[in-house]
Design a protein around this motif. Structure first.
Motif, PDB file in Angstrom:
ATOM      1  N   TRP A 131       0.829  -1.206   0.000  1.00  0.00           N
ATOM      2  CA  TRP A 131       0.000   0.000   0.000  1.00  0.00           C
ATOM      3  C   TRP A 131       0.868   1.263   0.000  1.00  0.00           C
ATOM      4  N   ASP A 135       0.272   5.155  -1.565  1.00  0.00           N
ATOM      5  CA  ASP A 135       0.039   6.230  -0.608  1.00  0.00           C
ATOM      6  C   ASP A 135       0.975   7.410  -0.890  1.00  0.00           C
ATOM      7  N   THR A 140       2.188   2.773   5.301  1.00  0.00           N
ATOM      8  CA  THR A 140       1.567   1.458   5.195  1.00  0.00           C
ATOM      9  C   THR A 140       0.274   1.441   6.015  1.00  0.00           C
ATOM     10  N   TRP A 141      -0.437   0.318   5.952  1.00  0.00           N
ATOM     11  CA  TRP A 141      -1.666   0.199   6.749  1.00  0.00           C
ATOM     12  C   TRP A 141      -1.368   0.390   8.226  1.00  0.00           C
TER      13      TRP A 141
END
Length: 160
Positions: A131, A135, A140-141
């Protein structure tokens, strides 16, 4: 009238490649912890009256407890490392640091949330890590969920 110096611009988040190198490096101390835990579990399994040549059965209570213990040990290793110096052993060679959005040391709740979401990220074939490519802030998450970020420091600089 005195003017205040402008606030230092926040450092950009670390690139995904640096993070993956650190994660791979961190596998070594984590594997050592897992081997220690496994040895203790085998000893306890034998003390519980099982035959010396009998393995812990797959998907048994013993095996689930061992996996939970290994996950917990990994979490303790990561969160204590992040809390103490902002980095794990694997993050040190690449000068990566975990901080809050304003550059402070994250709290325990944020660090455990970071670890839990990172676990989900890994279990989904790394989707939470990948991710970071989409972004704009390279987060990241687990960065987003915990309100933290990872940045790469300058050589000889430990300042956040």
């Amino acid at each position: 009238m005195t003017s205040t110096p402008p606030a230092a611009a926040p450092r950009p988040s670390a690139l995904l490649g640096w993070r993956l190198l650190a994660l791979f490096y961190d596998l070594l101390p984590v594997l050592a912890l897992w081997m220690l835990a496994s040895s203790l579990f085998v000893a306890a399994y034998l003390l519980a009256g099982h035959a010396a040549r009998e393995n812990i059965a797959p998907f048994s209570t013993w095996q689930w407890l061992l996996w939970a213990c290994c996950w917990g040990l990994t979490g303790v290793y990561a969160t204590v490392s992040w809390r103490r110096g902002g980095q794990t052993l694997g993050m040190r060679p690449w000068r990566l640091y975990v901080v809050t959005a304003d550059g402070a040391v994250p709290g325990w709740r944020a660090l455990w949330l970071r670890f839990a979401v990172a676990t989900v990220s890994l279990l989904t074939f790394g989707l939470g890590f990948w991710w970071a490519w989409l972004d704009p802030a390279r987060r990241t998450w687990h960065d987003r969920a915990s309100g933290t970020r990872v940045y790469r420091g300058r050589p000889g600089s430990r300042a956040r």
